[in-house]
Design an enzyme around this catalytic site. Structure first.
Site, PDB file in Angstrom:
ATOM      1  N   SER A  18      36.135  37.986  10.733  1.00  0.00           N
ATOM      2  CA  SER A  18      36.663  38.968  10.072  1.00  0.00           C
ATOM      3  C   SER A  18      35.772  39.462   8.883  1.00  0.00           C
ATOM      4  CB  SER A  18      38.022  38.730   9.605  1.00  0.00           C
ATOM      5  OG  SER A  18      38.755  39.804   9.134  1.00  0.00           O
ATOM      6  N   HIS A  45      37.575  41.325  13.507  1.00  0.00           N
ATOM      7  CA  HIS A  45      38.354  42.418  13.092  1.00  0.00           C
ATOM      8  C   HIS A  45      37.492  43.632  12.890  1.00  0.00           C
ATOM      9  CE1 HIS A  45      41.562  39.447  11.499  1.00  0.00           C
ATOM     10  NE2 HIS A  45      41.688  39.653  12.710  1.00  0.00           N
ATOM     11  N   ASP A 138      44.432  35.034   9.978  1.00  0.00           N
ATOM     12  CA  ASP A 138      44.391  35.161  11.564  1.00  0.00           C
ATOM     13  C   ASP A 138      43.458  33.964  12.101  1.00  0.00           C
ATOM     14  OD1 ASP A 138      44.713  36.380  14.027  1.00  0.00           O
ATOM     15  OD2 ASP A 138      43.441  37.886  13.956  1.00  0.00           O
TER      16      ASP A 138
END
Ligand SMILES: C[S@@+](CC[C@H](N)C(=O)[O-])C[C@H]1O[C@@H](n2cnc3c(N)ncnc32)[C@H](O)[C@@H]1O
Lengths: 197, 273
Positions: A18, A45, A138
């Site tokens: 991310s 992401h 996540d």
């Protein structure tokens, strides 16, 4: 003997990242050994509503052209895949992808937990999971699933991460086999590649 | 962590089929599993308890279906798709027919249908089009008929509308009431909503354009193949089929009866009966 104690039974490498993971990812893809034998499955992401541009940006320096798979596309050895914008990307039994527009998970779609968790389910102990820099949690559960099913787990060294929340979250919930800097991840993949030569 | 094995998932889809005549047996396993796990978590049920509840409580099945189906949608999803609709596909259809028919298969809560109606209105042809919108899930169809959505969704919808380059101001289409955006019901004047199951349902009409976006991704390949045959039969020759931007039909038996009109937006045209 390689220092990572590897063998040639692995079937796939799955990578999550991310905020702050882009540079590292580019570096990994640009130094990947030619003819790397396994599929690399990435879930990073990204902006939900920008369909184009990301795969191109990742491909510029990459040894292999990065692809965003279609739903039910089969997973090929040596190919590099990226989860498309605004879809969750799962690995299905039968060695293909399945996309979905389900609710966001951890505020994300694509969600790393989904790609990692389904990969763990399909590849079991034949999977290498790598989690890079990122600002949320996540991927932590996904890494736990990989470990619980016997796969190998690696996180980017928090000290090197632009934002270390993501690797730290994984370290907190499961056993991580190796904590590595990006350069060491590259070295690791080279070692892995050698097992198949 | 909650888990369920494939054998139990199969028992669930088998039970739903035998007892309630809904066929999820050929849905993609990864998302089907997540949906069932989600229901187990929501209702605090183990796999055994869920099976028992589905067996003993027929009224539970509607709720189950409502949660099982993925209803996530948005207005003007993929703005570039809607621009192609307005600038190429609809004009191409109108070359041959002044009046035509559209089917939204798997319309969910209606945002896609509403987008179509707004676009047709801006093109000045809303009167000339008959639209049938269908979904498996009766609860979601009720929402679709109401075209009333949480105001918080409007930010994204408006962004999409602006990227679509609509000719009006998005806010003109709805009134704000108690935290909801209530859209003008006149937009739906030529739309009929009905329950229809793509898996078990029959062919019911012929269309010039079918939209079935982000529905078949929940099916496995053999079911996608079967459903494509139904779409083929439901289209007039030279009619159009639009699927989701990351779906593909190339591996289906009937693929060669279609040509690709726009590969980025996944718009196909039937060229052979
Ligand atoms: C993700 S929504 C798609 C909404 C919209 N087309 C879009 O792209 O934004 C999928 C819809 O397909 C419906 N669906 C799933 N299985 C179906 C079936 N067998 N027959 C008809 N509709 C189905 C679900 O109820 C859900 O509303």
């Amino acid at each position: 003997m390689s220092k990572y104690n590897l063998n040639n039974s692995y079937k796939a490498v799955v990578i999550g990242g991310s905020a702050g993971s882009f540079q590292g990812m580019v570096k990994i893809l640009s130094q990947l050994p030619k003819g790397f034998p396994l599929p690399i499955i990435m879930c990073l992401h990204r902006l939900k509503h920008v369909r184009n541009g990301f795969v191109e940006a990742l491909s510029i320096k990459s040894v292999v052209q990065v692809m965003e798979p279609h739903d039910k596309e089969s997973i090929k050895k040596g190919a590099v895949y990226l989860a498309p914008a605004n879809y969750h990307m799962s690995v299905e039994l039968g060695n293909h992808f399945a996309l979905s527009t389900e609710e966001m998970v951890n505020n994300s779609r694509p969600a790393i937990d989904i790609t990692l968790g389904t990969s763990a389910f399909v590849y079991k102990d034949k999977l290498v999971g790598i989690l890079l820099s990122g600002a949320n949690r996540d991927g932590a559960l996904g890494m736990k699933q990989i470990h619980d099913r016997g796969g190998l787990t690696i996180v980017q060294d928090p000290a090197e991460c632009m934002i270390d929340t993501m690797p730290r979250a994984a370290l907190a919930v499961t056993k991580i086999d190796h904590v590595l800097k990006v350069d060491q991840i590259v070295e690791f993949l080279k070692e892995l590649d050698k097992q198949y030569r | 962590m909650l888990d369920i094995d494939i054998a139990d998932l199969k028992r669930i889809s088998e039970l739903i089929f035998q007892k309630y005549n809904y066929d999820f047996r050929n849905y993609a396993m990864s998302s089907f599993k997540r949906r069932v796990l989600r229901i187990m978590e929501l209702k605090k049920l183990t796999a055994e308890a869920l099976l028992k509840k589905l067996t003993d409580t027929p009224t539970f099945v509607n709720e189950f279906l409502d949660e099982l189906t993925v209803n996530v949608t948005e207005m003007f999803r993929d703005p570039s798709f809607w621009r192609i609709m307005r600038e190429e596909i609809i004009p191409a259809i109108m070359l041959n027919h002044k009046q035509f028919k559209i089917w939204h298969a798997g319309c969910s809560s209606g945002e896609e249908v509403l987008s179509m109606c707004i676009m047709l209105k801006e093109m000045g042809i809303l009167h000339d089009v008959t639209i049938i919108a269908t979904d498996l899930d009766v609860n979601i169809l009720e929402k679709a008929k109401n075209i009333t959505y949480p105001i918080k969704n409007m930010e994204l919808n408006e962004k999409n509308y602006i990227r679509f380059q609509g000719t009006s101001s998005f806010k003109n289409y709805y009134k704000e009431e108690n935290g909801n955006a209530v859209f003008d019901k006149n937009l739906l004047m030529n739309v009929s909503f009905r329950r229809h199951d793509l898996v078990l349902g029959d062919i019911f009409n012929k269309f010039d354009l079918i939209l079935c976006r982000n529905v078949m991704i929940y099916f496995n390949q053999s079911l996608q193949n079967e459903v494509l045959k139904k779409f083929h039969e439901s289209l007039f020759k030279y009619g159009y089929l639009a699927i989701g931007s990351k779906e593909s039909l190339i591996w289906c038996d009937y693929a060669n009866r279609f040509i690709v009109v726009n590969n980025e937006e996944k718009i196909y045209k039937k060229i052979k009966d």
